[in-house]
Design an enzyme around this catalytic site. Structure first.
Site, PDB file in Angstrom:
ATOM      1  N   ALA A  69       0.861  -1.176   0.000  1.00 40.73           N
ATOM      2  CA  ALA A  69       0.000   0.000   0.000  1.00 40.73           C
ATOM      3  C   ALA A  69       0.901   1.230   0.000  1.00 40.73           C
ATOM      4  O   ALA A  69       2.064   1.162   0.408  1.00 40.73           O
ATOM      5  CB  ALA A  69      -0.897  -0.013   1.231  1.00 40.73           C
ATOM      6  N   GLY A 112       0.636  -4.901   0.999  1.00 36.96           N
ATOM      7  CA  GLY A 112      -0.558  -4.959   0.160  1.00 36.96           C
ATOM      8  C   GLY A 112      -0.312  -5.658  -1.176  1.00 36.96           C
ATOM      9  O   GLY A 112      -1.252  -6.177  -1.781  1.00 36.96           O
ATOM     10  N   GLU A 115      -0.715  -9.185  -0.382  1.00 38.85           N
ATOM     11  CA  GLU A 115      -2.141  -9.384  -0.096  1.00 38.85           C
ATOM     12  C   GLU A 115      -2.976  -9.345  -1.375  1.00 38.85           C
ATOM     13  O   GLU A 115      -3.950 -10.095  -1.511  1.00 38.85           O
ATOM     14  CB  GLU A 115      -2.604  -8.325   0.906  1.00 38.85           C
ATOM     15  CG  GLU A 115      -1.980  -8.547   2.285  1.00 38.85           C
ATOM     16  CD  GLU A 115      -2.147  -7.348   3.202  1.00 38.85           C
ATOM     17  OE1 GLU A 115      -1.603  -6.265   2.882  1.00 38.85           O
ATOM     18  OE2 GLU A 115      -2.818  -7.473   4.242  1.00 38.85           O
ATOM     19  N   GLU A 135       4.768  -4.840   7.295  1.00 35.94           N
ATOM     20  CA  GLU A 135       4.042  -3.772   7.992  1.00 35.94           C
ATOM     21  C   GLU A 135       4.545  -3.527   9.411  1.00 35.94           C
ATOM     22  O   GLU A 135       4.540  -2.397   9.893  1.00 35.94           O
ATOM     23  CB  GLU A 135       2.537  -4.087   8.030  1.00 35.94           C
ATOM     24  CG  GLU A 135       1.820  -3.954   6.691  1.00 35.94           C
ATOM     25  CD  GLU A 135       1.823  -5.237   5.859  1.00 35.94           C
ATOM     26  OE1 GLU A 135       2.599  -6.170   6.161  1.00 35.94           O
ATOM     27  OE2 GLU A 135       1.031  -5.294   4.907  1.00 35.94           O
TER      28      GLU A 135
HETATM   29  N1  CAA Z   1       4.599   3.187  -0.699  1.00 38.04           N
HETATM   30  C1  CAA Z   1       5.032   4.343  -1.232  1.00 38.04           C
HETATM   31  N2  CAA Z   1       6.178   4.462  -1.919  1.00 38.04           N
HETATM   32  C2  CAA Z   1       6.937   3.366  -2.070  1.00 38.04           C
HETATM   33  C3  CAA Z   1       6.563   2.120  -1.533  1.00 38.04           C
HETATM   34  C4  CAA Z   1       5.340   2.059  -0.822  1.00 38.04           C
HETATM   35  N3  CAA Z   1       4.862   0.908  -0.306  1.00 38.04           N
HETATM   36  N4  CAA Z   1       7.522   1.224  -1.830  1.00 38.04           N
HETATM   37  C5  CAA Z   1       8.455   1.867  -2.527  1.00 38.04           C
HETATM   38  N5  CAA Z   1       8.106   3.171  -2.673  1.00 38.04           N
HETATM   39  C6  CAA Z   1       8.860   4.222  -3.371  1.00 38.04           C
HETATM   40  C7  CAA Z   1      10.060   4.673  -2.572  1.00 38.04           C
HETATM   41  O1  CAA Z   1       9.670   5.614  -1.594  1.00 38.04           O
HETATM   42  C8  CAA Z   1      10.918   5.265  -3.645  1.00 38.04           C
HETATM   43  O2  CAA Z   1      10.416   6.557  -3.965  1.00 38.04           O
HETATM   44  P1  CAA Z   1      11.443   7.815  -4.076  1.00 38.04           P
HETATM   45  O3  CAA Z   1      12.271   7.480  -5.276  1.00 38.04           O
HETATM   46  O4  CAA Z   1      10.537   8.969  -4.273  1.00 38.04           O
HETATM   47  O5  CAA Z   1      12.239   7.828  -2.809  1.00 38.04           O
HETATM   48  C9  CAA Z   1      10.639   4.381  -4.845  1.00 38.04           C
HETATM   49  O6  CAA Z   1       9.408   3.707  -4.557  1.00 38.04           O
HETATM   50  C10 CAA Z   1      11.701   3.320  -5.055  1.00 38.04           C
HETATM   51  O7  CAA Z   1      11.861   2.597  -3.849  1.00 38.04           O
HETATM   52  P2  CAA Z   1      13.293   2.376  -3.136  1.00 38.04           P
HETATM   53  O8  CAA Z   1      14.215   3.484  -3.472  1.00 38.04           O
HETATM   54  O9  CAA Z   1      13.041   2.104  -1.699  1.00 38.04           O
HETATM   55  O10 CAA Z   1      13.763   1.039  -3.904  1.00 38.04           O
HETATM   56  P3  CAA Z   1      14.752  -0.094  -3.355  1.00 38.04           P
HETATM   57  O11 CAA Z   1      15.037  -0.972  -4.510  1.00 38.04           O
HETATM   58  O12 CAA Z   1      15.897   0.527  -2.617  1.00 38.04           O
HETATM   59  O13 CAA Z   1      13.888  -0.908  -2.253  1.00 38.04           O
HETATM   60  C11 CAA Z   1      11.914  -2.016  -1.391  1.00 38.04           C
HETATM   61  C12 CAA Z   1      12.796  -1.668  -2.636  1.00 38.04           C
HETATM   62  C13 CAA Z   1      12.688  -2.964  -0.486  1.00 38.04           C
HETATM   63  C14 CAA Z   1      10.659  -2.712  -1.914  1.00 38.04           C
HETATM   64  C15 CAA Z   1      11.563  -0.733  -0.646  1.00 38.04           C
HETATM   65  O14 CAA Z   1      11.049   0.211  -1.555  1.00 38.04           O
HETATM   66  C16 CAA Z   1      10.550  -0.911   0.454  1.00 38.04           C
HETATM   67  O15 CAA Z   1      10.904  -1.403   1.525  1.00 38.04           O
HETATM   68  N6  CAA Z   1       9.284  -0.496   0.211  1.00 38.04           N
HETATM   69  C17 CAA Z   1       8.228  -0.539   1.199  1.00 38.04           C
HETATM   70  C18 CAA Z   1       7.731  -1.951   1.438  1.00 38.04           C
HETATM   71  C19 CAA Z   1       6.654  -1.935   2.506  1.00 38.04           C
HETATM   72  O16 CAA Z   1       6.900  -1.626   3.645  1.00 38.04           O
HETATM   73  N7  CAA Z   1       5.422  -2.312   2.120  1.00 38.04           N
HETATM   74  C20 CAA Z   1       4.289  -2.363   3.029  1.00 38.04           C
HETATM   75  C21 CAA Z   1       3.475  -1.111   2.872  1.00 38.04           C
HETATM   76  S1  CAA Z   1       2.186  -0.987   4.108  1.00 38.04           S
HETATM   77  C22 CAA Z   1       0.961  -2.000   3.546  1.00 38.04           C
HETATM   78  O17 CAA Z   1       1.061  -2.579   2.499  1.00 38.04           O
HETATM   79  C23 CAA Z   1      -0.257  -2.117   4.431  1.00 38.04           C
HETATM   80  C24 CAA Z   1      -1.216  -3.183   4.039  1.00 38.04           C
HETATM   81  O18 CAA Z   1      -1.367  -4.177   4.710  1.00 38.04           O
HETATM   82  C25 CAA Z   1      -2.055  -3.039   2.864  1.00 38.04           C
END
Ligand code: CAA
Length: 261
Positions: A69, A112, A115, A135
């Protein structure tokens, strides 16, 4: 038609009798914000209603199916914002569709994203796929069904491990655990998913929908009641012309020509 009109965050097309939805927010690794999920639900709902489409493939990019998400969209929301909007409720509409959904997962399927894959009926993974529920590291817990669907898919031990530690699993571990049904080389992923969906779409659509409903019932009920529901759904297949055709074709040693494809 199912053209891309009105869609900013996804691409929508048909390949024969298969509907193909591609998440398309590459700059944020297909993070699922509200408008993306609204578009996805609307496109899948349109395919569900289209007799010319018998199955749907949902996919992302090579690097990310979806990284969760959209954290930036949620970061400053209050409890009342989330509760009043009943955040994520609408996305659950995807699971009310009767048409079979195939997730083709390459790269990250986190939060998400994992999911969303689990809302689909088949999950086919590229060898590059990584599944996780991170999360807990954001100070929240899964909210799009992860605590329920992951636990039913892989069992309590691995679900607790993933949800409490945030540990990601790779495609092979996901296959062993029963989260996915096939793992293929990354470059084969889309073809494999389109072929699987195409095979489903060759069958009778109403009967495929009955079969999906019957299997889905296993997640909602005990075996005795579930088998009874299955038997009723089985009986109802005899109301279709496709049952007559399918069985006649077998007896006559020819290929069935399903009418309601
Ligand atoms: N939401 C918003 N933006 C996101 C995102 C997310 N879930 N995942 C990645 N992005 C964005 C980053 O912020 C980044 O944007 P900027 O260039 O503006 O900084 C861009 O995508 C590229 O990401 P990274 O630079 O972080 O890429 P990476 O290759 O270094 O890392 C990753 C990849 C490990 C997937 C890392 O992006 C990450 O950890 N993302 C978040 C994963 C996460 O925590 N997901 C759970 C979200 S909460 C949820 O989903 C609740 C639910 O139950 C529905």
């Amino acid at each position: 038609g199912h053209e891309n009109i009105g869609h900013e965050n996804i691409r929508v097309e048909t390949r024969g009798r298969v509907g193909l939805i591609t998440l398309n927010r590459p700059k944020v690794l297909n993070a699922l914000n509200k408008s993306t999920m609204d578009e996805l639900v609307a496109a899948a709902t349109a395919f569900d209603a289209d007799p010319g489409v018998g199955a749907v493939v949902i996919t992302g990019s090579a690097k990310a199916f979806a990284a969760g998400a959209d954290i930036k969209e949620m970061a400053s929301q209050s409890y009342m914002d989330m509760y009043a909007a009943d955040w994520f409720r609408h996305w659950e509409d995807l699971t009310r569709l009767r048409i079979p959904l195939v997730a083709a997962v390459s790269g990250y399927a986190l939060g998400g994203g994992c999911e969303l894959a689990m809302m689909c009926d088949l999950v086919i993974a590229a060898d590059s796929a990584r599944f996780g529920q991170p999360e807990i590291s954001l100070g929240v817990l899964p909210g799009m069904g992860g605590t329920q669907r992951l636990t039913r898919a892989v069992g309590k031990a691995l679900a607790m491990d993933m949800i409490l530690t945030g540990r990601q699993i790779d495609a092979e571990e996901a296959l062993r655990a029963g989260l996915v049904s096939r793992v293929v080389a990354a470059e084969r992923l889309l073809d494999e998913a389109l072929e699987a969906a195409g095979t489903i779409a060759e069958k009778s659509k109403p009967v495929a929908m009955l079969a999906k409903e019957a299997v889905s019932t296993a997640f909602e009920t005990g075996v005795t009641h579930g088998v009874q529901i299955e038997r009723r759904l089985f009986h109802s297949a005899f109301a279709t012309e496709d049952q007559k055709e399918g069985m006649a074709a077998f007896v006559e040693k020819r290929k069935p020509e399903f009418r309601h494809r």
